[in-house]
Scaffold this active site. Structure first.
Site, PDB file in Angstrom:
ATOM      1  N   THR A   5       0.841  -1.188   0.000  1.00 39.51           N
ATOM      2  CA  THR A   5       0.000   0.000   0.000  1.00 39.51           C
ATOM      3  C   THR A   5       0.880   1.244   0.000  1.00 39.51           C
ATOM      4  O   THR A   5       1.825   1.351   0.773  1.00 39.51           O
ATOM      5  CB  THR A   5      -0.897   0.003   1.248  1.00 39.51           C
ATOM      6  OG1 THR A   5      -1.633  -1.221   1.267  1.00 39.51           O
ATOM      7  CG2 THR A   5      -1.839   1.181   1.252  1.00 39.51           C
ATOM      8  N   CYS A  97      30.552  16.859   0.552  1.00 35.66           N
ATOM      9  CA  CYS A  97      30.631  15.428   0.243  1.00 35.66           C
ATOM     10  C   CYS A  97      32.005  14.858   0.576  1.00 35.66           C
ATOM     11  O   CYS A  97      32.203  13.652   0.516  1.00 35.66           O
ATOM     12  CB  CYS A  97      30.282  15.167  -1.219  1.00 35.66           C
ATOM     13  SG  CYS A  97      31.282  16.091  -2.387  1.00 35.66           S
TER      14      CYS A  97
END
Length: 160
Positions: A5, A97
């Protein structure tokens, strides 16, 4: 895709959060630019224009509003980073990063930043919750660190 779902309430909530973020974007960018400007101006005022140098384009429109990359010629970036951390100021030597890396920023290398600035450049990033009080609290800590390292290296900084 995984069977099951779909979490419709979560998808609707995410869509609304993105709408709110976008609606407040201009105000947020202006606030970050002002905070970044205060940080940079405060350091130049306290240390002098030769002792702290902004890396990047001169045109503010070409800069990220929440990031300041500053060089402290004559000082060691690794020492700066360690001492700033001990003083409670979060910073980095490279991009987000590459946090934790002590290598010079590839971006600054590509920009052909002079070696004395390349090895002494630190990136300060502002967050969504950064306040003027945060900047005002960080300024004397950063200045103290820079002064302490400059003194330990026999005042090797330009403008002394």
């Amino acid at each position: 895709r995984r069977p099951g779902t779909v979490a419709v309430p979560l998808a609707v909530g995410l869509a609304r959060a993105l709408e709110l973020w976008q609606a407040e974007l201009e105000a947020r960018l202006a606030r970050w630019s002002a905070l970044r400007g205060r940080l940079e101006a405060g350091l130049v005022e306290a240390l002098g224009p030769g002792r702290v140098v902004r890396n990047g384009p001169a045109d503010d429109a070409l800069r990220l509003p929440q990031t300041a990359n500053l060089g402290f010629p004559g000082l060691d970036g690794d020492a700066l980073l360690m001492q700033l951390d001990l003083a409670g100021v979060a910073a980095s030597l490279g991009s987000a990063c590459a946090s934790g890396s002590t290598r010079p920023s590839p971006t600054l290398v590509a920009m052909r930043v002079p070696d004395d600035r390349l090895r002494s450049s630190v990136r300060f990033s502002l967050g969504a919750n950064t306040t003027e009080a945060d900047i005002e609290a960080a300024l004397p800590r950063i200045v103290a660190v820079v002064e302490r390292i400059a003194q330990a290296t026999d005042g090797a900084m330009p403008g002394r």
